[in-house]
Design an enzyme around this catalytic site. Structure first.
Site, short mmCIF file in Angstrom:
data_model
loop_
_atom_site.label_atom_id
_atom_site.label_comp_id
_atom_site.label_asym_id
_atom_site.label_seq_id
_atom_site.Cartn_x
_atom_site.Cartn_y
_atom_site.Cartn_z
N HIS A 279 77.41 47.51 30.67
CA HIS A 279 77.48 46.80 31.94
C HIS A 279 78.72 45.81 31.99
CE1 HIS A 279 73.73 48.57 34.02
NE2 HIS A 279 74.22 49.34 33.16
N CYS B 230 72.46 31.72 15.43
CA CYS B 230 71.86 30.15 15.22
C CYS B 230 70.11 30.37 15.14
CB CYS B 230 72.32 29.17 16.40
SG CYS B 230 71.68 29.42 17.90
N HIS C 159 81.20 47.94 37.19
CA HIS C 159 81.00 47.01 36.47
C HIS C 159 82.23 46.49 36.25
CE1 HIS C 159 76.95 48.32 35.75
NE2 HIS C 159 77.31 49.42 35.22
N THR D 204 67.82 29.72 17.50
CA THR D 204 67.60 30.56 18.79
C THR D 204 68.45 31.81 19.37
OG1 THR D 204 68.41 28.90 20.18
CG2 THR D 204 66.11 28.73 19.49
N ASP E 255 75.18 28.70 12.37
CA ASP E 255 75.02 27.55 12.12
C ASP E 255 73.98 27.50 10.87
OD1 ASP E 255 72.65 27.58 13.01
OD2 ASP E 255 72.46 26.00 14.41
C1 RB5 Z 1 69.24 23.86 14.82
O1 RB5 Z 1 68.18 23.08 14.57
C2 RB5 Z 1 69.14 24.62 16.19
O2 RB5 Z 1 69.10 23.60 17.14
C3 RB5 Z 1 70.04 25.53 16.44
O3 RB5 Z 1 70.15 26.54 15.30
C4 RB5 Z 1 70.06 26.48 17.66
O4 RB5 Z 1 68.57 26.90 17.95
C5 RB5 Z 1 70.51 25.66 18.99
O5 RB5 Z 1 70.31 26.39 20.01
#
Ligand code: RB5
Length: 182
Positions: A135, A102, A171, A104, A45
């Site tokens: 695994h 993304c 596994h 996080t 994203d």
């Molecule tokens: C976008 O602002 C953020 O929410 C997305 O990149 C991600 O971290 C979502 O889990």
């Protein structure tokens, strides 16, 4: 266990060492893993866009052909759209491995793991990247651009791509149980 960085290296080793059939069979799985990983699909994203560019450059330097499903800017977008677009192409068999980024790594990996056949591992360290290949036979890697620097992210990518599945019975049994729950 013998590791190779490419098919030619593996074939040279086989020629020189003449391994017996059982041993060769085990190694052929590794060779297939590496060969298929030479083509990879990636997506992000807006939060992962800048780091994705660095990952793509790194993969291309490794000689891996990269298909990017987007997004293609830092303009705000919805990570499930890119996770789904990418996972469909793994599900269809077009690609064996994928990478998602993304902010996080959490949202995009949650979205990916809703798709049947996807085992997407969210990793922030190389130990996890290694273990999830050995695994869980994870077919996808996710990480967060707001969590990791590029140096760590690229080491995680390399570890993920270079580690074969163990093929251990325990596994395989556990992965089969995951698949049963899909
Ligand atoms: C976008 O602002 C953020 O929410 C997305 O990149 C991600 O971290 C979502 O889990």
């Amino acid at each position: 266990v013998v590791g190779f960085s490419n098919c030619d290296e593996a074939l040279d080793w086989i020629e020189i060492n003449s391994p017996d059939v059982a041993f060769l069979d085990i190694n052929m799985r590794g060779i297939n893993g590496i060969a298929l990983a030479e083509k990879l699909i990636i997506g992000s994203d807006h939060g992962g866009f800048e780091l994705k560019k660095e990952v793509i450059a790194h993969l291309e330097k490794r000689g891996i052909e990269v298909t990017d499903v987007g997004t293609s800017s830092t303009e705000s977008c919805n990570y499930p759209d890119y996770a789904r677009a990418l996972c469909k192409r793994i599900q269809s068999g077009e690609f064996e491995r994928g990478i998602l980024v993304c902010g996080t790594g959490i949202g995009i990996s949650i979205a990916a793991n809703k798709v049947k056949g996807i085992r997407c591992a969210l990793c922030s360290d190389t130990f996890s990247a290694h273990a999830t290949r050995e695994h869980n036979d994870a077919n996808m890697l996710a990480f967060g651009a707001r969590v990791l620097g590029a140096g760590t992210a690229l080491k995680i990518v390399d570890t993920f791509l270079d580690t074969p599945f163990s093929n251990d019975e325990r596994h395989m049994r556990r992965i089969a149980k995951i698949e049963k729950g899909e």
